[in-house]
Motif scaffolding. Structure first.
Motif, PDB file in Angstrom:
ATOM      1  N   UNK A  77       2.085  -5.427 -10.611  1.00  0.00           N
ATOM      2  CA  UNK A  77       2.133  -4.295 -11.531  1.00  0.00           C
ATOM      3  C   UNK A  77       3.035  -4.633 -12.712  1.00  0.00           C
ATOM      4  N   UNK A  78       2.695  -4.102 -13.853  1.00  0.00           N
ATOM      5  CA  UNK A  78       3.436  -4.460 -15.058  1.00  0.00           C
ATOM      6  C   UNK A  78       4.605  -3.501 -15.288  1.00  0.00           C
ATOM      7  N   UNK A  79       5.118  -3.498 -16.483  1.00  0.00           N
ATOM      8  CA  UNK A  79       6.120  -2.510 -16.923  1.00  0.00           C
ATOM      9  C   UNK A  79       7.380  -2.527 -16.055  1.00  0.00           C
ATOM     10  N   UNK A  80       7.805  -3.706 -15.640  1.00  0.00           N
ATOM     11  CA  UNK A  80       9.076  -3.797 -14.911  1.00  0.00           C
ATOM     12  C   UNK A  80       9.049  -3.218 -13.507  1.00  0.00           C
ATOM     13  N   UNK A  81       7.875  -3.137 -12.909  1.00  0.00           N
ATOM     14  CA  UNK A  81       7.805  -2.610 -11.534  1.00  0.00           C
ATOM     15  C   UNK A  81       8.614  -3.492 -10.593  1.00  0.00           C
ATOM     16  N   UNK A 138       0.829  -1.204   0.000  1.00  0.00           N
ATOM     17  CA  UNK A 138       0.000   0.000   0.000  1.00  0.00           C
ATOM     18  C   UNK A 138       0.868   1.260   0.000  1.00  0.00           C
ATOM     19  N   UNK A 193       4.466   5.714  -5.382  1.00  0.00           N
ATOM     20  CA  UNK A 193       4.566   5.839  -6.835  1.00  0.00           C
ATOM     21  C   UNK A 193       3.513   6.805  -7.367  1.00  0.00           C
ATOM     22  N   UNK A 194       2.313   6.782  -6.768  1.00  0.00           N
ATOM     23  CA  UNK A 194       1.267   7.703  -7.212  1.00  0.00           C
ATOM     24  C   UNK A 194       1.714   9.152  -7.058  1.00  0.00           C
ATOM     25  N   UNK A 199       4.180  10.143  -9.737  1.00  0.00           N
ATOM     26  CA  UNK A 199       3.514  10.422 -11.009  1.00  0.00           C
ATOM     27  C   UNK A 199       2.751  11.733 -10.946  1.00  0.00           C
ATOM     28  N   UNK A 200       1.984  11.872  -9.880  1.00  0.00           N
ATOM     29  CA  UNK A 200       1.012  12.955  -9.845  1.00  0.00           C
ATOM     30  C   UNK A 200       1.633  14.297  -9.485  1.00  0.00           C
ATOM     31  N   UNK A 201       2.567  14.255  -8.500  1.00  0.00           N
ATOM     32  CA  UNK A 201       3.062  15.524  -7.968  1.00  0.00           C
ATOM     33  C   UNK A 201       4.584  15.595  -7.988  1.00  0.00           C
ATOM     34  N   UNK A 206       3.920   1.461  -1.086  1.00  0.00           N
ATOM     35  CA  UNK A 206       4.593   1.541  -2.382  1.00  0.00           C
ATOM     36  C   UNK A 206       3.674   2.209  -3.410  1.00  0.00           C
ATOM     37  N   UNK A 207       2.427   1.771  -3.418  1.00  0.00           N
ATOM     38  CA  UNK A 207       1.448   2.334  -4.354  1.00  0.00           C
ATOM     39  C   UNK A 207       1.312   3.841  -4.141  1.00  0.00           C
ATOM     40  N   UNK A 208       1.184   4.231  -2.886  1.00  0.00           N
ATOM     41  CA  UNK A 208       1.027   5.649  -2.563  1.00  0.00           C
ATOM     42  C   UNK A 208       2.250   6.448  -3.005  1.00  0.00           C
TER      43      UNK A 208
END
Lengths: 484, 484
Positions: B253-257, B182, B188-189, B192-194, B184-186
Motif C-alpha cells: 500500500x502506498x502513502x506511507x502505510x 487481511x 483500515x477500511x 475510513x468507512x465508519x 489490517x486491510x479490514x
C-alpha cells in the motif's frame, strides 16, 4: 486449416439457425483473431495424442528414440525427455508418463507465450474502467462454474478484459461468501485509501456476477454436474450465493453499504447467454431473464450501443423488470459482446460446438491461471486448500476419470499459486502452498496416485510483476533430466 | 483451600526471591479475583481424574450406576451419561469415554459461565481504547505461541481486555502473514468507512505483537517445542514474521502505510516478560530487550505510571534503544501489569509454577475460544483448515500423546468456529466447517482415532450476538442420550 476440419462437416447440427445469418460483421477482425489463437492452442494439445499414438506404433523398432524425437519435433515442436524413451526396448514405453509430460510442457509453453506476447489483450481494454464507472460500478467480480466449458467466459463469451475482471471459479458457481466479503473489504479500503480504482466520492458499487450453465441440446446430460444438470437449480443455487453475499455486506457494514448483483446463464452448446437482471430495487428472479437470442432477433445490423440498449430495455420491460439505467447500459454491452460470440460459434463451429461435453485437457487448481481463457481446456478450481475445495476437486477428478483414466491415461493436474512479489516471503509461501496442495491432493486421491494415474506440475507466478510462471515441482521423476 | 495446597509447600523453589517482597499491593483485589477464578476452573478439570479414579475402583460392585452418579455429583457437580455406566458389569467401564465426556461437559459449563457471568471483564477495560490511541495505536493484535502455558497471556500476563485485543495463536508464534494482512486491510477500511475504532485522521497505527516463550529453570526442555527450546531462535522466528508483515503492508500500500511492532518473550516459569522495544525508526533486535525483573528491581512501591515510564525509558536507554514516546507509554503499562502478574505467581505459586511443563486438558482448534484465558488448560491452534494448521496440530497431538495417550486416556479436541450471525448462512457455514475440520482431523490422525484415542466436540458461537457456545456435534456415540 484447422477451421476447415470443423466448419465444413456437413452433418453438424444447425443450432444457430434461429439467429439471423451474417448479422454482425466482425469489426476489427476480433473473431478471426480469437479463433486463430484458440485453434493454435487447442491444436497443440490435440496433437499430443496424435503424436504419441504414432510413436507407440514403432516403439519396439530399431532406432526408436531418434525416430520418436523426430515425430515429436514435427507434431509438438519440442523433444521428449530421453529418459522416457531409452528403455522402450526392455519394457513398453510409458505412454501415460509421456502424455502427462507433453501436456505439462504444452501448457508451460502456452503460458509463457500468453504472458510474453499478450495475445488476448483487447483493443478497448483500457476504456473498460471508465465504462463501468459510468454504469455505476467500480469493480466487476465474476464467479463462473469451474466447468471447463465456461473457462472462456471472460474473454470470449462476454468479451471483457481479463486483467480488469476478477474471476474465481467454483463448481456450480457456488462461490465462497467469506472470500468475496474479504475482497469487497479490500476493494473499498483501496478506494478510501488510494482512490483505486476510483474514489469513494464516486457513487459506484461493487458488482458481483455468478455464471451458471446449461445445454439446450442435451439438457439432462450436459448441464451442470454440481446441480444435477438442472438449469433452474443451477440458477437458484448461484442466486442464493449472490443474495447471501449482498446481505452479508449490508448487515456487516453500516452507512448503506451494499453491492450490485447479476446472474448470468450460459448455454454451453453455443455460448449464448441469458441475464437475470436485477430490478431497480436490486431483486433478481431465478426464472425471469433476457435471452441473447431475443436481443439478437430484434436488434438490427449496425445498431449502435444506444439502439441495443433500447432493445434490452424493451425486453426487460416485457419481463416486468425495470433495472437501473447504469445496470441496463452494462448489460446491453454484455449482450452486444455476446452477439459477437454467438456469431463466432456460428461462423467457426457451425452454431454449436462439436465438443458439447467435457473435453478438458488438464485440471487447474489453486490461485491464478490468468492465462486460461479458452473453452474446454481446463477444469479450474479456485481454492486455498484441498480440504476446502474437496467437492470441486471431486467433480474434476470424476470428469477426468471418464476422459483419461478409463483409457489408461493419467490425470494431469497443474497446481498454481500466484503471489504478490512485493510482500516479503510471498514467493516462498506460494511454493510451500503448492507442495501442501500437492501432498493433500495425492492423499485424497491416493488410489489414483498409487497407480500412477495422477500427476502434478507445481507452478508459482509473481502477479505483481506480471511475470511468466515459474515451475517449482513436478511428480514425473525424470532423474533430473529435462525437468519442467 | 486450593491455594494452601500450592503456596505452603515448603520444598517449592524460591524463583521469585529476586523480586522485592510485597512490592505491589493488589489494588482492587484483582489478583485474588483472578486466582479464585483460575482455581475454580482448573480444579473442575482436575476433579475429573479424581472422580473417575474413585468410580473405577468400585465398577464391579453392586449398585454401581447409582453410586457412580453420587460420586460424580459430589466431585463434578453433574451426572454422567447412564449409557456409559450401564454395561460396566459385563465389560469394564470405558474410563476413556467417561473422561472425554467429562472434559467436554466441564468445558461447556465453564464456557457458558464465561459468556453469561463475564468473570474476566476488567474494571478498566472500557478505557483501553482511549489509552492505546493516546499511545499512537488504534488496534492491538497479538499472536502468542499456541502452547497452553501462554493461553493466559492477554488477561493475566499482560492484563489486557480480552475483548479489545485480537489474539491468534500459532505454534512458535509463527503467525500467518496473509491472515494478518487481511485483518489490517479490514481494520483500515472500517476506520475510513465508519471511523471504527477511530477515524483515519487520527495519527495512530496498527500494533502487531508476537509472543514467544522460554523457561529459565529448564531452558533446554521446557522452552518452545516449535523452536527446539531455543529462546533466541524463538525470538528470531517471531521477529522475522513481524518484519515480513510490516514490509508486506509497506510494499502493498502506498502513502506511507505501515504498522508498529512489538516482540515479547515470556518466562513460562513465572510469567515475567521481556520486551524487545522497537526503536524510533521501528527497528527491533532479537537479543536486546528490557526485562520485567529489571523494571521490578528499580521501580519503587507506589510508583505512578509516570515513574514507571521513566524507569522503562532509562532501561531502554542503557540498551541503546530510544522508542517513540507513545510506544514507551504502552510498554510501561505492560510492565506495570506484568509486575502484578509476577506478584500473582509469587503469592499464589511461590514464585514459580509447579506445572512448568505441559498440563493442558484439551486441544482447541478453529476460530474463536474467547473464553480460554487460563494458563495450561488448552493447547490452542488458530486455523481454518487442518491442511494449513497441520504443523500446529502435530505439535498439539504430540503433547497429548505424552499427557494422555501414554496413560490410556484419549485426546479431547474441541473444534470451534465462531461466526458473525448477521451474515446470512454464516451459522450453517460455521457448522459445515466444524464437520470439515472434524473429518480432516480424524483422517490425519487416523491411527489414534481408530483406537478410540481421539475424540471431538464440535461447537459454534455467534460472536456478533456475544452469545453462548452451541454444541453441534460430538464423537461420543451415546445413542442420543445426554448428548453435548
Amino acid at each position: 486449416m484447422q477451421r476447415a476440419r470443423t466448419v465444413m462437416r456437413p452433418s453438424a447440427p444447425q443450432a444457430g439457425a434461429a439467429y439471423k445469418v451474417g448479422y454482425r460483421s466482425d469489426r476489427g477482425g476480433e473473431n478471426l483473431h480469437l479463433y486463430r489463437y484458440e485453434q493454435k492452442v487447442k491444436q497443440a494439445f490435440a496433437n499430443i495424442e496424435l503424436c504419441l499414438k504414432g510413436i507407440s506404433g514403432f516403439q519396439h523398432e530399431a532406432d526408436f528414440s531418434r525416430r520418436a524425437q523426430a515425430v515429436a519435433r514435427e507434431y509438438l515442436g519440442f523433444e521428449l525427455p530421453d529418459v522416457l524413451l531409452a528403455d522402450a526396448w526392455i519394457k513398453s514405453v510409458d505412454v501415460g508418463q509421456l502424455y502427462v509430460w507433453c501436456v505439462f510442457e504444452t501448457f508451460r509453453r502456452m503460458s509463457d507465450e500468453f504472458f510474453t506476447d499478450k495475445p488476448l489483450v483487447g483493443l478497448d481494454d483500457e476504456n473498460f474502467q471508465a465504462f463501468i464507472e459510468k454504469c455505476g460500478f467500480h469493480t466487476v467480480d465474476v464467479s463462473p462454474c469451474a466447468d471447463g466449458r465456461l473457462a472462456h467466459v471472460i474473454r470470449y463469451v462476454l468479451r471483457l478484459p481479463y486483467k480488469s475482471v476478477r474471476r474465481k471459479s467454483y463448481a456450480g458457481a457456488m462461490f465462497d461468501i467469506d472470500d468475496s466479503l474479504q475482497k469487497w473489504v479490500e476493494t473499498e479500503m483501496l478506494r478510501y485509501r488510494e482512490s483505486r480504482p476510483n474514489s469513494v466520492d464516486a457513487a459506484t458499487r461493487y458488482l458481483k456476477a455468478a455464471v451458471y450453465h446449461y445445454s439446450t441440446s442435451a439438457p439432462d446430460v450436459e448441464g451442470c454436474a454440481a446441480h444435477g444438470s438442472d438449469a433452474v437449480k443451477a440458477a437458484e443455487g448461484a442466486l442464493s450465493r449472490l443474495q447471501a453475499f449482498q446481505q452479508g455486506v449490508e448487515n456487516s457494514f453500516c452507512c448503506g453499504a451494499s453491492i450490485d448483483l447479476l446472474l448470468i446463464g450460459i448455454d454451453t452448446d453455443n455460448d449464448a447467454i441469458r441475464i437475470h437482471l436485477s430490478d431497480a430495487d436490486g431483486g433478481i428472479d431465478a426464472v425471469r431473464y433476457v435471452d441473447c437470442s431475443d436481443v439478437y432477433a430484434v436488434a438490427n445490423a449496425g445498431d449502435t450501443s444506444e439502439e441495443i440498449y433500447n432493445v434490452v430495455a424493451g425486453l426487460a420491460q416485457t419481463q416486468g423488470i425495470a433495472p437501473a439505467e447504469g445496470m441496463l447500459r452494462f448489460v446491453a454491452k454484455l449482450f452486444h459482446s455476446n452477439m459477437l460470440q454467438v456469431d463466432y460459434v456460428r461462423e467457426y463451429y457451425n452454431g454449436r460446438y462439436e465438443d458439447i461435453g467435457h473435453q478438458e485437457r488438464f485440471i487447474g487448481m489453486g490461485i491464478g491461471f490468468e492465462e486460461i481463457q479458452l473453452r474446454n481446456l481446463t477444469y479450474f478450481a479456485y481454492l486455498k486448500t484441498v480440504e476446502e475445495g474437496a467437492r470441486d476437486l471431486d467433480v474434476g477428478i470424476k470428469i477426468f476419470s471418464q476422459l483419461n483414466v478409463s483409457r489408461g491415461l493419467p490425470v494431469p493436474v497443474v497446481i498454481r499459486n500466484d503471489y504478490h512479489g512485493q510482500v516479503p516471503g510471498a514467493r516462498e509461501r506460494a511454493v510451500d502452498r503448492c507442495h501442501q496442495l500437492d501432498a493433500a491432493l495425492k492423499h485424497r486421491f491416493a488410489a489414483l496416485h498409487d497407480k500412477g494415474m495422477l500427476h502434478t506440475l507445481l507452478m508459482v507466478r509473481d502477479c505483481h510483476a506480471d511475470a511468466c510462471v515459474e515451475t517449482v515441482g513436478c511428480s514425473l521423476a525424470l532423474n533430473g533430466q529435462e525437468k519442467h
